[in-house]
Design a protein around this motif. Structure first.
Motif, PDB file in Angstrom:
ATOM      1  N   ALA A  68       0.838  -1.210   0.000  1.00 52.09           N
ATOM      2  CA  ALA A  68       0.000   0.000   0.000  1.00 52.09           C
ATOM      3  C   ALA A  68       0.871   1.258   0.000  1.00 52.09           C
ATOM      4  O   ALA A  68       0.558   2.237  -0.681  1.00 52.09           O
ATOM      5  N   GLU A  69       1.947   1.238   0.765  1.00 52.57           N
ATOM      6  CA  GLU A  69       2.832   2.407   0.811  1.00 52.57           C
ATOM      7  C   GLU A  69       3.550   2.622  -0.517  1.00 52.57           C
ATOM      8  O   GLU A  69       3.729   3.757  -0.949  1.00 52.57           O
ATOM      9  N   GLU A  70       3.977   1.535  -1.157  1.00 52.55           N
ATOM     10  CA  GLU A  70       4.721   1.662  -2.413  1.00 52.55           C
ATOM     11  C   GLU A  70       3.827   2.041  -3.587  1.00 52.55           C
ATOM     12  O   GLU A  70       4.230   2.812  -4.448  1.00 52.55           O
ATOM     13  N   SER A  71       2.602   1.500  -3.626  1.00 51.15           N
ATOM     14  CA  SER A  71       1.740   1.770  -4.776  1.00 51.15           C
ATOM     15  C   SER A  71       0.991   3.087  -4.631  1.00 51.15           C
ATOM     16  O   SER A  71       0.628   3.699  -5.621  1.00 51.15           O
ATOM     17  N   GLU A  72       0.721   3.487  -3.398  1.00 48.89           N
ATOM     18  CA  GLU A  72      -0.026   4.720  -3.100  1.00 48.89           C
ATOM     19  C   GLU A  72      -1.388   4.753  -3.793  1.00 48.89           C
ATOM     20  O   GLU A  72      -1.860   5.808  -4.205  1.00 48.89           O
ATOM     21  N   THR A  73      -2.035   3.597  -3.924  1.00 54.86           N
ATOM     22  CA  THR A  73      -3.377   3.556  -4.503  1.00 54.86           C
ATOM     23  C   THR A  73      -4.393   3.304  -3.398  1.00 54.86           C
ATOM     24  O   THR A  73      -4.084   2.688  -2.378  1.00 54.86           O
ATOM     25  N   ILE A  74      -5.596   3.782  -3.603  1.00 58.23           N
ATOM     26  CA  ILE A  74      -6.661   3.596  -2.624  1.00 58.23           C
ATOM     27  C   ILE A  74      -7.024   2.117  -2.491  1.00 58.23           C
ATOM     28  O   ILE A  74      -7.364   1.643  -1.410  1.00 58.23           O
ATOM     29  N   THR A  75      -6.937   1.378  -3.613  1.00 59.41           N
ATOM     30  CA  THR A  75      -7.267  -0.051  -3.582  1.00 59.41           C
ATOM     31  C   THR A  75      -6.335  -0.804  -2.647  1.00 59.41           C
ATOM     32  O   THR A  75      -6.790  -1.606  -1.815  1.00 59.41           O
ATOM     33  N   ASP A  76      -5.036  -0.556  -2.746  1.00 59.45           N
ATOM     34  CA  ASP A  76      -4.090  -1.251  -1.877  1.00 59.45           C
ATOM     35  C   ASP A  76      -4.232  -0.796  -0.427  1.00 59.45           C
ATOM     36  O   ASP A  76      -4.022  -1.591   0.493  1.00 59.45           O
ATOM     37  N   ALA A  77      -4.605   0.463  -0.209  1.00 62.54           N
ATOM     38  CA  ALA A  77      -4.856   0.929   1.158  1.00 62.54           C
ATOM     39  C   ALA A  77      -6.081   0.227   1.754  1.00 62.54           C
ATOM     40  O   ALA A  77      -6.065  -0.185   2.918  1.00 62.54           O
ATOM     41  N   MET A 143      -4.797 -15.518   2.012  1.00 59.03           N
ATOM     42  CA  MET A 143      -4.380 -14.119   2.216  1.00 59.03           C
ATOM     43  C   MET A 143      -3.310 -13.711   1.206  1.00 59.03           C
ATOM     44  O   MET A 143      -3.170 -12.532   0.882  1.00 59.03           O
ATOM     45  N   PHE A 144      -2.558 -14.682   0.726  1.00 55.82           N
ATOM     46  CA  PHE A 144      -1.513 -14.365  -0.238  1.00 55.82           C
ATOM     47  C   PHE A 144      -2.087 -14.008  -1.606  1.00 55.82           C
ATOM     48  O   PHE A 144      -1.499 -13.184  -2.316  1.00 55.82           O
ATOM     49  N   VAL A 145      -3.218 -14.586  -1.973  1.00 58.70           N
ATOM     50  CA  VAL A 145      -3.767 -14.392  -3.322  1.00 58.70           C
ATOM     51  C   VAL A 145      -3.998 -12.908  -3.649  1.00 58.70           C
ATOM     52  O   VAL A 145      -3.513 -12.420  -4.679  1.00 58.70           O
ATOM     53  N   PRO A 146      -4.733 -12.133  -2.820  1.00 63.10           N
ATOM     54  CA  PRO A 146      -4.910 -10.719  -3.190  1.00 63.10           C
ATOM     55  C   PRO A 146      -3.607  -9.931  -3.161  1.00 63.10           C
ATOM     56  O   PRO A 146      -3.415  -9.007  -3.958  1.00 63.10           O
ATOM     57  N   LEU A 147      -2.699 -10.297  -2.273  1.00 65.75           N
ATOM     58  CA  LEU A 147      -1.404  -9.621  -2.229  1.00 65.75           C
ATOM     59  C   LEU A 147      -0.618  -9.893  -3.508  1.00 65.75           C
ATOM     60  O   LEU A 147      -0.014  -8.986  -4.085  1.00 65.75           O
ATOM     61  N   PHE A 148      -0.654 -11.129  -3.966  1.00 63.59           N
ATOM     62  CA  PHE A 148      -0.001 -11.494  -5.217  1.00 63.59           C
ATOM     63  C   PHE A 148      -0.619 -10.726  -6.382  1.00 63.59           C
ATOM     64  O   PHE A 148       0.092 -10.198  -7.235  1.00 63.59           O
ATOM     65  N   LEU A 149      -1.959 -10.662  -6.412  1.00 61.15           N
ATOM     66  CA  LEU A 149      -2.629  -9.918  -7.485  1.00 61.15           C
ATOM     67  C   LEU A 149      -2.245  -8.444  -7.453  1.00 61.15           C
ATOM     68  O   LEU A 149      -2.077  -7.811  -8.494  1.00 61.15           O
ATOM     69  N   SER A 150      -2.108  -7.900  -6.254  1.00 62.81           N
ATOM     70  CA  SER A 150      -1.769  -6.489  -6.107  1.00 62.81           C
ATOM     71  C   SER A 150      -0.379  -6.186  -6.652  1.00 62.81           C
ATOM     72  O   SER A 150      -0.158  -5.142  -7.257  1.00 62.81           O
ATOM     73  N   VAL A 151       0.543  -7.113  -6.440  1.00 58.85           N
ATOM     74  CA  VAL A 151       1.909  -6.902  -6.917  1.00 58.85           C
ATOM     75  C   VAL A 151       2.022  -7.178  -8.418  1.00 58.85           C
ATOM     76  O   VAL A 151       2.655  -6.418  -9.147  1.00 58.85           O
ATOM     77  N   MET A 156      -5.616  -3.889 -11.808  1.00 59.20           N
ATOM     78  CA  MET A 156      -6.875  -4.641 -11.747  1.00 59.20           C
ATOM     79  C   MET A 156      -7.518  -4.462 -10.376  1.00 59.20           C
ATOM     80  O   MET A 156      -7.678  -5.417  -9.614  1.00 59.20           O
ATOM     81  N   TRP A 157      -7.922  -3.248 -10.052  1.00 64.08           N
ATOM     82  CA  TRP A 157      -8.409  -2.920  -8.713  1.00 64.08           C
ATOM     83  C   TRP A 157      -9.697  -3.649  -8.357  1.00 64.08           C
ATOM     84  O   TRP A 157      -9.874  -4.092  -7.231  1.00 64.08           O
ATOM     85  N   LEU A 158     -10.605  -3.797  -9.308  1.00 65.90           N
ATOM     86  CA  LEU A 158     -11.883  -4.455  -9.014  1.00 65.90           C
ATOM     87  C   LEU A 158     -11.669  -5.931  -8.676  1.00 65.90           C
ATOM     88  O   LEU A 158     -12.244  -6.443  -7.701  1.00 65.90           O
ATOM     89  N   LEU A 159     -10.832  -6.605  -9.440  1.00 67.71           N
ATOM     90  CA  LEU A 159     -10.544  -8.006  -9.171  1.00 67.71           C
ATOM     91  C   LEU A 159      -9.913  -8.172  -7.787  1.00 67.71           C
ATOM     92  O   LEU A 159     -10.268  -9.087  -7.034  1.00 67.71           O
ATOM     93  N   LYS A 160      -9.006  -7.280  -7.419  1.00 67.27           N
ATOM     94  CA  LYS A 160      -8.344  -7.368  -6.118  1.00 67.27           C
ATOM     95  C   LYS A 160      -9.347  -7.213  -4.976  1.00 67.27           C
ATOM     96  O   LYS A 160      -9.298  -7.952  -4.000  1.00 67.27           O
ATOM     97  N   ILE A 161     -10.269  -6.271  -5.116  1.00 68.24           N
ATOM     98  CA  ILE A 161     -11.281  -6.049  -4.069  1.00 68.24           C
ATOM     99  C   ILE A 161     -12.213  -7.257  -3.960  1.00 68.24           C
ATOM    100  O   ILE A 161     -12.537  -7.714  -2.865  1.00 68.24           O
ATOM    101  N   VAL A 162     -12.633  -7.795  -5.105  1.00 70.21           N
ATOM    102  CA  VAL A 162     -13.527  -8.963  -5.088  1.00 70.21           C
ATOM    103  C   VAL A 162     -12.824 -10.160  -4.450  1.00 70.21           C
ATOM    104  O   VAL A 162     -13.417 -10.875  -3.633  1.00 70.21           O
ATOM    105  N   VAL A 163     -11.569 -10.389  -4.789  1.00 68.18           N
ATOM    106  CA  VAL A 163     -10.823 -11.498  -4.197  1.00 68.18           C
ATOM    107  C   VAL A 163     -10.704 -11.317  -2.692  1.00 68.18           C
ATOM    108  O   VAL A 163     -10.854 -12.275  -1.925  1.00 68.18           O
ATOM    109  N   CYS A 164     -10.458 -10.097  -2.245  1.00 65.72           N
ATOM    110  CA  CYS A 164     -10.380  -9.831  -0.801  1.00 65.72           C
ATOM    111  C   CYS A 164     -11.703 -10.157  -0.107  1.00 65.72           C
ATOM    112  O   CYS A 164     -11.708 -10.717   0.991  1.00 65.72           O
ATOM    113  N   MET A 165     -12.813  -9.805  -0.742  1.00 63.22           N
ATOM    114  CA  MET A 165     -14.119 -10.075  -0.139  1.00 63.22           C
ATOM    115  C   MET A 165     -14.428 -11.567  -0.097  1.00 63.22           C
ATOM    116  O   MET A 165     -15.259 -12.009   0.692  1.00 63.22           O
ATOM    117  N   CYS A 166     -13.755 -12.346  -0.918  1.00 63.42           N
ATOM    118  CA  CYS A 166     -14.034 -13.786  -0.995  1.00 63.42           C
ATOM    119  C   CYS A 166     -13.139 -14.634  -0.098  1.00 63.42           C
ATOM    120  O   CYS A 166     -13.272 -15.859  -0.102  1.00 63.42           O
TER     121      CYS A 166
END
Length: 195
Positions: A68-77, A143-151, A156-166
């Protein structure tokens, strides 16, 4: 007749001897299983940290923060805040599982005695213990899956949020697919209701 009685007696003696051996071996076997689970967790965490390019952080929540600190995007925050919230949920969940594990450990003697009447008693006990032991491994992988997607796919912010919710439903699904129950879930639900 006599043959059936002799077979029943032999089976009873064998069950008694097996019960006696299990009572003495179970603490050592359980300790071995927990040690192996901890080693698997450490190896997975180390491997995931290397994949993410950060071999210094052995914390998934820390990795979410760094991302989150490196990307500075709201999705990662948001994903970092979700990781913190899930970690707080896991506090209650793991407390319930630890209490369930303690209860199962204490009741193992009764389970072994019940084995004389019900041949599936010990296998049911083992299945519940395995479900409790494998849960942190499933959680780490999920827990690793959304982190992997983020990196790997930062846009792909929508996919990352959906994966986190799942993550939580996927945990239940993974346990159902493996045919496992969650012995600590009832305790966790009660603790959550009190909070």
């Amino acid at each position: 007749g006599n043959g059936a009685a002799r077979n029943n007696f032999k089976e009873g003696v064998m069950t008694f001897l097996l019960s006696f051996c299990l009572l003495f071996a179970m603490p050592y076997l359980l300790d071995l299983v927990l040690y192996l689970r901890d080693q698997v967790l450490w190896l997975l965490l180390k491997a995931f940290s290397n994949v993410l390019g950060d071999s210094t952080t052995l914390s998934l929540t820390g990795s979410f923060l760094k991302t989150a600190e490196e990307s500075e995007t709201i999705t990662d925050a948001i994903m970092y805040l979700g990781a913190v919230a899930v970690s707080l949920l896991f506090i209650f969940d793991y407390t319930g599982m630890a209490l369930a594990m303690l209860i199962m450990f204490v009741l193992f003697g009764f389970t072994v005695v019940q084995m004389n009447l019900d041949k599936t008693a010990v296998s049911g006990w083992c299945k519940n213990v395995f479900s409790t032991v494998i849960t942190p491994v499933i959680d780490l992988i999920l827990m690793f899956v959304p982190l992997f997607l983020s990196v790997m796919f930062p846009d792909m912010w929508l996919l990352k949020i959906v994966v986190c919710m799942c993550i939580i439903p996927a945990r239940r699904t993974a346990k159902n697919v493996l045919g496992l129950s969650s012995p600590g879930e009832g305790i966790m639900n009660a603790m959550t209701a009190l909070a």
